[in-house]
Design a protein around this motif. Sequence first.
Motif, PDB file in Angstrom:
ATOM      1  N   VAL A  58      45.722  42.814  37.215  1.00  0.00           N
ATOM      2  CA  VAL A  58      44.275  42.606  37.257  1.00  0.00           C
ATOM      3  C   VAL A  58      43.981  41.899  38.574  1.00  0.00           C
ATOM      4  O   VAL A  58      44.456  40.786  38.808  1.00  0.00           O
ATOM      5  N   LEU A  59      43.236  42.571  39.433  1.00  0.00           N
ATOM      6  CA  LEU A  59      42.845  41.973  40.715  1.00  0.00           C
ATOM      7  C   LEU A  59      41.413  41.475  40.581  1.00  0.00           C
ATOM      8  O   LEU A  59      40.487  42.275  40.370  1.00  0.00           O
ATOM      9  N   LEU A  60      41.249  40.157  40.691  1.00  0.00           N
ATOM     10  CA  LEU A  60      39.911  39.590  40.554  1.00  0.00           C
ATOM     11  C   LEU A  60      39.233  39.512  41.902  1.00  0.00           C
ATOM     12  O   LEU A  60      39.860  39.115  42.893  1.00  0.00           O
ATOM     13  N   CYS A  61      37.964  39.886  41.898  1.00  0.00           N
ATOM     14  CA  CYS A  61      37.247  39.963  43.167  1.00  0.00           C
ATOM     15  C   CYS A  61      35.801  39.544  42.941  1.00  0.00           C
ATOM     16  O   CYS A  61      35.158  39.985  41.986  1.00  0.00           O
ATOM     17  N   ASP A  62      35.321  38.665  43.803  1.00  0.00           N
ATOM     18  CA  ASP A  62      33.905  38.286  43.765  1.00  0.00           C
ATOM     19  C   ASP A  62      33.140  39.402  44.477  1.00  0.00           C
ATOM     20  O   ASP A  62      33.275  39.581  45.692  1.00  0.00           O
TER      21      ASP A  62
END
Length: 253
Positions: free
Chosen positions: A139-143
Amino acid sequence: MSIKPTAAPVSGTAAPTSPPPVTPMGWMHTARFLTTAAQLHHLPPIVVPEIAFVGRSNAGKSTCINTLTQQKQLAYASKRPGRTQHINLFSLGKQGLTDAVLADLPGYGYAAVPKQDKIRWQRVMANYLVTRENLKGIVLLCDPRLGLTELDEVLLDVIRPRVQEGLKFLILLTKADKLTRVEGAKALSIARLQAGGGEAKLFSALKKQGVDEVAQLLWDWSHEAPIDPDAAQSSALLQAELNHEEDEPPRED
Ligand code: GDP
């Protein structure tokens, strides 16, 4: 720490009957600290599926993990000074019946970190993402207000071959409450393209948007194939051994 899961003898009997029904959110709530490692070879070999959470610092990773697991402090502990550059593992599943593991990888791109440390950590992370055998998904979290940064792109390049081979991948656009509907839809369609073979979703810890959906997805990733009874037993043994090690020196700070 060197722990080798012991292979269970093959009994030849039918697989155990399925465990009692559990909701993905109930399952996420079972998350508990398993271990922490400053270096890859300190991570115990684990046979159950592992799901890694990655992202630049401030992307909302700790808040996301705490929201998904419905625990206020689970991931914040890893943000204490000195602990930020550790890989922290959390077990999922009832005590003694770990059926998946979450890996919280250090947030990257934090300006105050010395360059040498940044480089060392990029290498550790890349090695983890390429070599961790039980890694089932990322899971790559990105704003979405910032979009994918250069370091996110480097990470995407590293994992792309594994995603093409079937590794699950999700770009999670955090803090979605800060976007209008139109902005959210636009960010989502861009992220879907960037995700290649993976998928993208909007998430807001504040508004609880996407929480059930992500819990369901992680559950599906972790339970895609019928659980190998040998693996389940090995992980129970691993859990028992780790519990036994609680008397060892406390985690580094
Ligand atoms: P990490 O460094 O990736 O672990 O990021 P944090 O979880 O510490 O979050 C960074 C900042 O974003 C904090 O100030 C959080 O309160 C804020 N944040 C995280 N998730 C959300 C969200 O869903 N909505 C809003 N509005 N702010 C959020």
